[in-house]
Enzyme design. Structure first.
Site, PDB file in Angstrom:
ATOM      1  N   ARG A 165       1.073  -1.306   8.007  1.00 39.92           N
ATOM      2  CA  ARG A 165       2.192  -2.258   7.959  1.00 39.92           C
ATOM      3  C   ARG A 165       3.436  -1.710   8.676  1.00 39.92           C
ATOM      4  NH1 ARG A 165      -1.741  -4.485   6.339  1.00 39.92           N
ATOM      5  NH2 ARG A 165      -1.906  -5.837   4.508  1.00 39.92           N
ATOM      6  N   SER A 213       2.159  -9.514  -0.315  1.00 40.30           N
ATOM      7  CA  SER A 213       2.302  -8.273  -1.097  1.00 40.30           C
ATOM      8  C   SER A 213       3.738  -7.783  -1.015  1.00 40.30           C
ATOM      9  CB  SER A 213       1.395  -7.174  -0.530  1.00 40.30           C
ATOM     10  OG  SER A 213       0.042  -7.548  -0.620  1.00 40.30           O
ATOM     11  N   GLU A 283       6.915  -3.400   0.970  1.00 43.04           N
ATOM     12  CA  GLU A 283       6.421  -3.908   2.267  1.00 43.04           C
ATOM     13  C   GLU A 283       7.391  -4.986   2.760  1.00 43.04           C
ATOM     14  OE1 GLU A 283       2.265  -5.311   2.616  1.00 43.04           O
ATOM     15  OE2 GLU A 283       3.035  -6.985   3.807  1.00 43.04           O
TER      16      GLU A 283
END
Ligand code: FAD
Ligand code: EPU
Length: 286
Positions: A165, A213, A283
């Site tokens: 990510r 998420s 995230e």
């Protein structure tokens, strides 16, 4: 600013969370010329700016953003599939879902992993969006970008490091376009995509507004499992809730504030630190 400009524009209209106070200005840059002009104007006026994709990984504060949010438009929205070499060329403003669909319709394989992931190509590259096993960085052949002060640049795949990510592009580098490698598809493309989508519907709370998420998984762990372990599944703050279905999704049940989401994030971080000695890294981008 010239072109398409909205002043005091609520960012809740531009995030999948449906959360976020006003941006001083929300500007759509339909061409490279207008992008350069907007950034120059910001510099001259001493205003901060950032480029938003489709707002699917953004938590904007309730106070909003006292600067300019730039959204890429027309010139960055095309997507074409080529045979030799096997690539998809996609503008940064293309929805990732559109690229997945075009590749599928052209009988190309390689983008199935991204089925059901919201967002734009620009946001997907910045976030190196993907699943546990695959991410968009693995498909990149080249990226064209613009960086204020440095101008246009074409990166080859190996010029960029792709992390979990994350990617190594400088934070003020604006992705404009990319080439994604595909390969001739097989008879199972459709089945793979349907299977991935069915798993997603079963495990993720897709009927509520969210950013996907909230935290990154620590090495070898799953945040959902850790949150369950500290007993926070289902906890609410205002209209924000740690999803009953997937604990790493904090959903907006209707009128959640950014501060409600942040409050639940802090609860989670504290409890997981105390119980497991693990510091969870968000995230979601602020
Ligand atoms: P935004 O949220 O608008 O921005 C994210 C970041 O990218 C910001 O820092 C922004 O400044 C930057 N950015 C945007 N455009 C550009 C550009 N042109 N140039 C440079 N920087 C840019 N993510 C996954 O990885 N896997 C998943 O399976 C997944 N599932 C999700 C499911 C749901 C229901 C939701 C809501 C989100 C999910 N996400 C997932 C998160 C999100 O979809 C991805 O992070 C997506 O790639 C973000 O793209 P965006 O265009 O919405 O970017
Ligand atoms: N789990 C629990 N409790 C929960 C949720 C999950 O115990 O509340 C367990 C599951 O049973 C499973 C494990 O945790 O054993 C992993 O869960 P899941 O398969 O749902 O995957 P994830 O690790 O939570 C990651 C990505 C998702 C991506 C999926 C599918 C991260 C942070 N998340 O989720 O990406 O869609 O894999 O590949 O890496 C995103 O980044 O926004 C995102 C949604």
């Amino acid at each position: 600013f010239s072109g398409f400009v909205l002043e005091n524009e609520p960012m809740s209209r531009h995030t999948t969370y449906r959360i976020g106070g006003p941006a001083r200005a929300y500007v759509r840059a339909d061409s490279l010329r207008s992008l350069v002009d907007v950034i120059d104007a910001c510099r001259i006026r001493g205003l901060g700016w950032f480029v938003a994709g489709r707002g699917s990984n953004l938590l904007v504060s309730d106070e909003g953003f006292d600067g300019v949010v730039i959204s890429l438009g027309a010139e960055f929205s095309s997507c074409a599939v080529y045979d030799d070499p096997d690539i998809v060329v996609a503008g940064a403003a293309c929805p990732l879902s559109g690229v997945v669909r075009k590749a599928f319709e052209a009988g190309r394989s390689g983008m199935e992993f991204a089925v059901g992931t919201p967002g734009s190509i620009g946001g997907a590259l910045r976030m190196n969006a993907g699943t546990r096993n695959e991410s968009i960085g693995m498909r990149v052949k080249s990226v064209v970008s613009y960086r204020p002060g440095a101008g246009l640049k074409r990166y080859g795949a190996s010029d960029i490091s792709w992390g979990y990510r994350s990617c190594s592009l400088p934070s003020d580098e604006i992705v404009l376009e990319c080439e994604l490698l595909t390969k001739p598809g097989d008879a199972m493309i459709k089945a793979r995509m349907e299977g991935a989508m069915a798993r997603r519907r079963k495990t993720q709370p897709l009927t509520f507004a969210s950013c996907g998420s909230v935290f990154k998984n620590p090495e070898g762990e799953s945040v959902g499992r850790l949150i369950e372990g500290v007993g926070l599944k289902g906890r609410r703050c205002g209209d924000a809730q740690i999803s009953d279905l997937h604990a790493n999704f904090i959903v907006n049940l209707g009128h959640a504030h950014a501060s409600d989401v942040v409050s639940l994030m802090l609860d989670v971080q504290n409890a997981v630190r105390v119980e497991y000695g693990i510091d969870l890294e968000p995230e979601v981008r602020f």
